[in-house]
Design an enzyme around this catalytic site. Structure first.
Site, PDB file in Angstrom:
ATOM      1  CG  ASP A   1       3.867  -3.423  -5.090  1.00 35.36           C
ATOM      2  OD1 ASP A   1       4.011  -4.586  -4.682  1.00 35.36           O
ATOM      3  OD2 ASP A   1       4.456  -2.448  -4.578  1.00 35.36           O
TER       4      ASP A   1
ATOM      5  CG  ASP B   1       4.964  -8.494  -3.348  1.00 37.16           C
ATOM      6  OD1 ASP B   1       6.098  -8.699  -3.803  1.00 37.16           O
ATOM      7  OD2 ASP B   1       4.715  -7.593  -2.539  1.00 37.16           O
ATOM      8  CD  GLU B   2       7.744  -5.132  -7.134  1.00 38.52           C
ATOM      9  OE1 GLU B   2       7.376  -4.079  -7.688  1.00 38.52           O
ATOM     10  OE2 GLU B   2       8.684  -5.180  -6.325  1.00 38.52           O
TER      11      GLU B   2
END
Length: 352
Positions: A9, A104-105
């Site tokens: 993350d 983003d993860e």
């Protein structure tokens, strides 16, 4: 075989990208979001801003009251998507089994990797180092034998940290875990659990399983399994989209049925466009209308519908408006549920 799952993350992703690209934004309270003069909300903020109580999804006007020195800038989604592709490319060096959750993860299954002699911990550390050295961004990681624990673990040593939960530690980790940390346990559900005297995984383990299922249904079964350290889900390299929706937040509240019908008429073409991109055959199973009122409470009305019908949204709206109770309406949303019982070739892959 025990699986080796990594959840990666990025730390305050949008804000971090902007600060990376503009040195004047570094070291100051920074947020990405809409204007304070409309109904703007924050999509993310950095840790300097969080020290003042600012957080994601907070109205911009409220955030500025908490932190008058907060710098708020609009987002640049195209740039964030481009950087996300670079992040994906880094992930792909370590495994092909990747399940992206957002820009983003992502989850990575490195169970079959021979890198670093098969050490998931060392692989996670190397991924973090690669992201920092090549993209000048920091990421946090959680390593565990099951998915939800890896996700929870990635948040423990944020920012720019790693947390490893070994198979031997799973039981004690979950027993001590606050139920609010478990993915899927929101504020309302947590309050219901707390009223039953359930605060940690250990409390759930000691609770009557039949009562838990009676009170929470399918979710109760999922919670019971998680609190026993069980998560049978595999990493999904493609994701089936279950719904498509559009919504609009108004600059000022609307109140009448006519205003709502007008909003639906303007939203409907956008819904058609998104549905076209998401599913070529447009097979749906339900339609829904969401209203968010000026006290920030919201209601959703959904009914089964096999063919897309614009007028049916108006019928759903009338049902939803019965719950208005004189409140102003700040947001209207339209959604359709998609038939997920299709062949693999018809499934909608997640796109970075």
């Amino acid at each position: 075989m025990t699986k080796k799952i990594i959840h990666v993350d990025l730390d305050c992703y949008y804000a971090a990208v902007e600060a990376r690209d503009d040195p004047t934004l570094r070291g100051i309270p920074l947020a990405i979001g809409g204007s304070q003069y409309g109904r703007g909300v924050l999509s993310t903020c950095n840790y300097e801003a969080r020290e003042f109580g600012v957080k994601s999804a907070m109205p911009t006007a409220r955030a500025l009251k908490l932190c008058p020195n907060l710098t708020v800038i609009p987002g640049n989604m195209e740039k964030y998507k481009l950087v996300s592709k670079q992040i994906q490319a880094i992930f792909s060096r370590y495994t092909d089994v990747i399940e992206p959750l957002s820009l983003d993860e992502a989850y990575l299954d490195v169970s079959d990797s021979n890198l670093f002699k098969g050490s998931a911990t060392l692989i996670a550390e190397d991924i973090r180092k690669a992201i920092e050295s090549e993209l000048q961004l920091t990421a946090s990681a959680g390593v565990a034998p099951i998915k939800f624990v890896a996700k929870v673990a990635s948040d423990i040593n944020k920012p720019n940290g790693i947390c490893v939960i070994t198979p031997e530690q799973i039981e004690s980790f979950v027993e001590e875990l606050d139920l609010g940390k478990i993915p899927g346990v929101g504020k309302v559900t947590k309050e219901k659990l707390n009223k039953l005297g359930l605060f940690t995984g250990k409390d759930v383990k000691a609770y009557d399983q039949r009562l838990l299922l009676k009170q929470f249904g399918k979710f109760g079964q999922s919670l019971w399994e998680k609190c026993h350290g069980v998560d049978k889900r595999n990493i999904e390299t493609s994701r089936v989209r279950k719904s498509v929706g559009v919504e609009k937040t108004f600059n000022s509240d609307i109140h009448t049925e006519a205003e709502c019908h007008n909003a639906i008429a303007h939203l409907y073409p956008s819904l058609l466009s998104r549905l076209e991109r998401a599913s070529s055959d447009k097979k749906i199973i339900k339609q829904g209308v969401k209203l968010k009122f000026n006290d920030f409470k919201q209601t959703t009305v959904e009914h089964k519908k096999r063919t897309l019908d614009k007028l049916f949204f108006n019928e759903l709206l009338e049902e939803a408006l019965k719950r208005q109770n004189g409140r102003g309406i700040r947001l209207i949303g339209l959604s359709v549920g998609l038939d997920t019982e299709k062949s693999n070739k018809e499934q909608i892959s997640f796109k970075w």
